[in-house]
Design a protein around this motif. Structure first.
Motif, PDB file in Angstrom:
ATOM      1  N   VAL A  97      58.189  50.578  -4.171  1.00  0.00           N
ATOM      2  CA  VAL A  97      56.740  50.504  -4.369  1.00  0.00           C
ATOM      3  C   VAL A  97      56.026  50.241  -3.035  1.00  0.00           C
ATOM      4  O   VAL A  97      54.980  50.831  -2.752  1.00  0.00           O
ATOM      5  CB  VAL A  97      56.404  49.427  -5.424  1.00  0.00           C
ATOM      6  N   GLU A  98      56.615  49.378  -2.208  1.00  0.00           N
ATOM      7  CA  GLU A  98      56.011  49.110  -0.902  1.00  0.00           C
ATOM      8  C   GLU A  98      55.979  50.367  -0.041  1.00  0.00           C
ATOM      9  O   GLU A  98      54.983  50.632   0.654  1.00  0.00           O
ATOM     10  CB  GLU A  98      56.788  48.006  -0.188  1.00  0.00           C
ATOM     11  N   VAL A  99      57.034  51.167  -0.076  1.00  0.00           N
ATOM     12  CA  VAL A  99      57.061  52.432   0.674  1.00  0.00           C
ATOM     13  C   VAL A  99      55.965  53.360   0.168  1.00  0.00           C
ATOM     14  O   VAL A  99      55.256  53.995   0.960  1.00  0.00           O
ATOM     15  CB  VAL A  99      58.447  53.106   0.562  1.00  0.00           C
ATOM     16  N   SER A 100      55.785  53.422  -1.141  1.00  0.00           N
ATOM     17  CA  SER A 100      54.745  54.272  -1.715  1.00  0.00           C
ATOM     18  C   SER A 100      53.354  53.821  -1.285  1.00  0.00           C
ATOM     19  O   SER A 100      52.496  54.643  -0.927  1.00  0.00           O
ATOM     20  CB  SER A 100      54.832  54.266  -3.242  1.00  0.00           C
ATOM     21  N   ILE A 101      53.133  52.527  -1.305  1.00  0.00           N
ATOM     22  CA  ILE A 101      51.819  51.999  -0.912  1.00  0.00           C
ATOM     23  C   ILE A 101      51.526  52.306   0.550  1.00  0.00           C
ATOM     24  O   ILE A 101      50.435  52.781   0.901  1.00  0.00           O
ATOM     25  CB  ILE A 101      51.753  50.482  -1.195  1.00  0.00           C
ATOM     26  N   VAL A 102      52.489  52.051   1.426  1.00  0.00           N
ATOM     27  CA  VAL A 102      52.274  52.308   2.855  1.00  0.00           C
ATOM     28  C   VAL A 102      52.078  53.799   3.109  1.00  0.00           C
ATOM     29  O   VAL A 102      51.256  54.198   3.945  1.00  0.00           O
ATOM     30  CB  VAL A 102      53.444  51.738   3.690  1.00  0.00           C
ATOM     31  N   SER A 103      52.777  54.658   2.366  1.00  0.00           N
ATOM     32  CA  SER A 103      52.631  56.104   2.546  1.00  0.00           C
ATOM     33  C   SER A 103      51.224  56.573   2.184  1.00  0.00           C
ATOM     34  O   SER A 103      50.615  57.367   2.909  1.00  0.00           O
ATOM     35  CB  SER A 103      53.654  56.854   1.691  1.00  0.00           C
ATOM     36  N   ARG A 130      72.006  49.310  -6.293  1.00  0.00           N
ATOM     37  CA  ARG A 130      70.800  49.490  -7.097  1.00  0.00           C
ATOM     38  C   ARG A 130      69.653  49.867  -6.168  1.00  0.00           C
ATOM     39  O   ARG A 130      69.699  49.624  -4.965  1.00  0.00           O
ATOM     40  CB  ARG A 130      70.445  48.224  -7.861  1.00  0.00           C
ATOM     41  N   VAL A 131      68.623  50.462  -6.737  1.00  0.00           N
ATOM     42  CA  VAL A 131      67.424  50.792  -5.979  1.00  0.00           C
ATOM     43  C   VAL A 131      66.420  49.676  -6.229  1.00  0.00           C
ATOM     44  O   VAL A 131      66.113  49.344  -7.372  1.00  0.00           O
ATOM     45  CB  VAL A 131      66.845  52.154  -6.408  1.00  0.00           C
ATOM     46  N   SER A 132      65.923  49.093  -5.162  1.00  0.00           N
ATOM     47  CA  SER A 132      64.975  47.991  -5.278  1.00  0.00           C
ATOM     48  C   SER A 132      63.596  48.534  -5.636  1.00  0.00           C
ATOM     49  O   SER A 132      63.019  49.336  -4.898  1.00  0.00           O
ATOM     50  CB  SER A 132      64.908  47.223  -3.961  1.00  0.00           C
ATOM     51  N   ILE A 133      63.075  48.096  -6.768  1.00  0.00           N
ATOM     52  CA  ILE A 133      61.755  48.545  -7.209  1.00  0.00           C
ATOM     53  C   ILE A 133      60.687  48.086  -6.231  1.00  0.00           C
ATOM     54  O   ILE A 133      59.789  48.836  -5.865  1.00  0.00           O
ATOM     55  CB  ILE A 133      61.441  48.011  -8.622  1.00  0.00           C
ATOM     56  N   MET A 188      46.456  51.024  -7.556  1.00  0.00           N
ATOM     57  CA  MET A 188      46.359  50.024  -8.626  1.00  0.00           C
ATOM     58  C   MET A 188      47.606  50.050  -9.513  1.00  0.00           C
ATOM     59  O   MET A 188      48.115  48.996  -9.912  1.00  0.00           O
ATOM     60  CB  MET A 188      45.092  50.253  -9.452  1.00  0.00           C
ATOM     61  N   VAL A 189      48.137  51.239  -9.781  1.00  0.00           N
ATOM     62  CA  VAL A 189      49.361  51.339 -10.577  1.00  0.00           C
ATOM     63  C   VAL A 189      50.528  50.720  -9.811  1.00  0.00           C
ATOM     64  O   VAL A 189      51.360  49.997 -10.385  1.00  0.00           O
ATOM     65  CB  VAL A 189      49.644  52.810 -10.946  1.00  0.00           C
ATOM     66  N   MET A 190      50.601  50.966  -8.512  1.00  0.00           N
ATOM     67  CA  MET A 190      51.680  50.391  -7.704  1.00  0.00           C
ATOM     68  C   MET A 190      51.572  48.860  -7.652  1.00  0.00           C
ATOM     69  O   MET A 190      52.582  48.157  -7.720  1.00  0.00           O
ATOM     70  CB  MET A 190      51.654  50.961  -6.279  1.00  0.00           C
ATOM     71  N   ALA A 191      50.346  48.355  -7.541  1.00  0.00           N
ATOM     72  CA  ALA A 191      50.150  46.904  -7.547  1.00  0.00           C
ATOM     73  C   ALA A 191      50.565  46.317  -8.900  1.00  0.00           C
ATOM     74  O   ALA A 191      51.190  45.248  -8.955  1.00  0.00           O
ATOM     75  CB  ALA A 191      48.693  46.563  -7.242  1.00  0.00           C
ATOM     76  N   ALA A 192      50.248  47.011  -9.973  1.00  0.00           N
ATOM     77  CA  ALA A 192      50.669  46.543 -11.304  1.00  0.00           C
ATOM     78  C   ALA A 192      52.196  46.533 -11.408  1.00  0.00           C
ATOM     79  O   ALA A 192      52.773  45.613 -11.989  1.00  0.00           O
ATOM     80  CB  ALA A 192      50.065  47.431 -12.388  1.00  0.00           C
ATOM     81  N   LEU A 193      52.857  47.537 -10.836  1.00  0.00           N
ATOM     82  CA  LEU A 193      54.325  47.553 -10.837  1.00  0.00           C
ATOM     83  C   LEU A 193      54.895  46.375 -10.060  1.00  0.00           C
ATOM     84  O   LEU A 193      55.895  45.783 -10.465  1.00  0.00           O
ATOM     85  CB  LEU A 193      54.843  48.857 -10.229  1.00  0.00           C
ATOM     86  N   LEU A 194      54.273  46.034  -8.940  1.00  0.00           N
ATOM     87  CA  LEU A 194      54.734  44.876  -8.171  1.00  0.00           C
ATOM     88  C   LEU A 194      54.597  43.590  -8.969  1.00  0.00           C
ATOM     89  O   LEU A 194      55.447  42.702  -8.890  1.00  0.00           O
ATOM     90  CB  LEU A 194      53.966  44.761  -6.854  1.00  0.00           C
ATOM     91  N   ILE A 195      53.537  43.491  -9.741  1.00  0.00           N
ATOM     92  CA  ILE A 195      53.323  42.288 -10.533  1.00  0.00           C
ATOM     93  C   ILE A 195      54.282  42.262 -11.730  1.00  0.00           C
ATOM     94  O   ILE A 195      54.893  41.234 -12.027  1.00  0.00           O
ATOM     95  CB  ILE A 195      51.854  42.199 -11.000  1.00  0.00           C
ATOM     96  N   VAL A 196      54.448  43.400 -12.400  1.00  0.00           N
ATOM     97  CA  VAL A 196      55.284  43.462 -13.595  1.00  0.00           C
ATOM     98  C   VAL A 196      56.751  43.235 -13.261  1.00  0.00           C
ATOM     99  O   VAL A 196      57.485  42.610 -14.026  1.00  0.00           O
ATOM    100  CB  VAL A 196      55.080  44.812 -14.316  1.00  0.00           C
TER     101      VAL A 196
END
Length: 188
Positions: free
Chosen positions: A96-102, A89-92, A128-136
């Motif tokens: 998301v962490e890779v996207s934020i750091v990029s 599986r792909v870890s969400i 903010m969308v990436m942070a919301a994904l981490l929370i959701v």
């Protein structure tokens, strides 16, 4: 009349899933992921060498910072591939962490003062969308085996001990002979 069907016939997807072709394709896909891991590891080694060469005088601080952040992105991508190999599986969270750091790497490398306000606003909205994904993702139900640690713990409590199984077989008056009562820590 008609005899009732005892079992429904398997659908085409279940037949294909159990087929050797699907298992062979999954093996080939795993080989692709392994080759990506090897290539990514080689790229990390090359990037680490370049980073140490940039530490020599004259020091290029933005270049070194960019290389460090790029190396962190590569490490996270490597971790994402390893998780895929282990759990299929792909870890969400890792994605998301890779996207934020990029995004943060691009802002830091270009400089906040040199970047237009529209790009900074777009980066903030994206973060903010990436942070919301981490929370959701914390509240999403698990969909894969091995993801839910509470399931493993509850399974351990549901397993009857040998003495409880023997007691339930010896006492036929128990209302539910195949169940066990688990006391909590307070003895209730």
């Amino acid at each position: 009349m008609h005899d009732p069907l005892t079992s429904s016939p398997p659908n085409w997807y279940e037949q294909l899933k159990q087929n050797r072709i699907v298992r062979a394709l999954e093996t080939i896909q795993d080989l692709f992921i392994i080759s990506l891991c090897v290539g990514l590891f080689a790229l990390m080694a090359i990037q680490l060498r370049e980073m140490f060469l940039e530490l020599l005088p004259p020091l290029d601080f933005p270049g070194v910072t960019s290389d460090i952040l790029f190396l962190l992105i590569l490490v996270e991508l490597f971790r994402l591939l390893i998780i895929y190999l282990q759990e299929q599986r792909v870890s969400i969270g890792v994605a998301v962490e890779v996207s934020i750091v990029s995004v943060l790497r691009e802002v830091i490398v270009r400089g906040v003062l040199e970047t237009s306000w529209i790009q900074i606003l777009a980066a903030c909205a994206f973060l903010m969308v990436m942070a919301a994904l981490l929370i959701v993702r914390v509240y999403l139900p698990p969909t894969f085996d091995g993801v839910d640690p509470e399931k493993r713990l509850s399974w351990q409590y549901k397993q009857p001990t040998m003495s409880q199984v023997a007691d339930s077989k010896n006492n036929p008056l128990t209302p539910y002979p195949n169940t066990t009562v688990v006391a909590d820590k307070r003895g209730h």
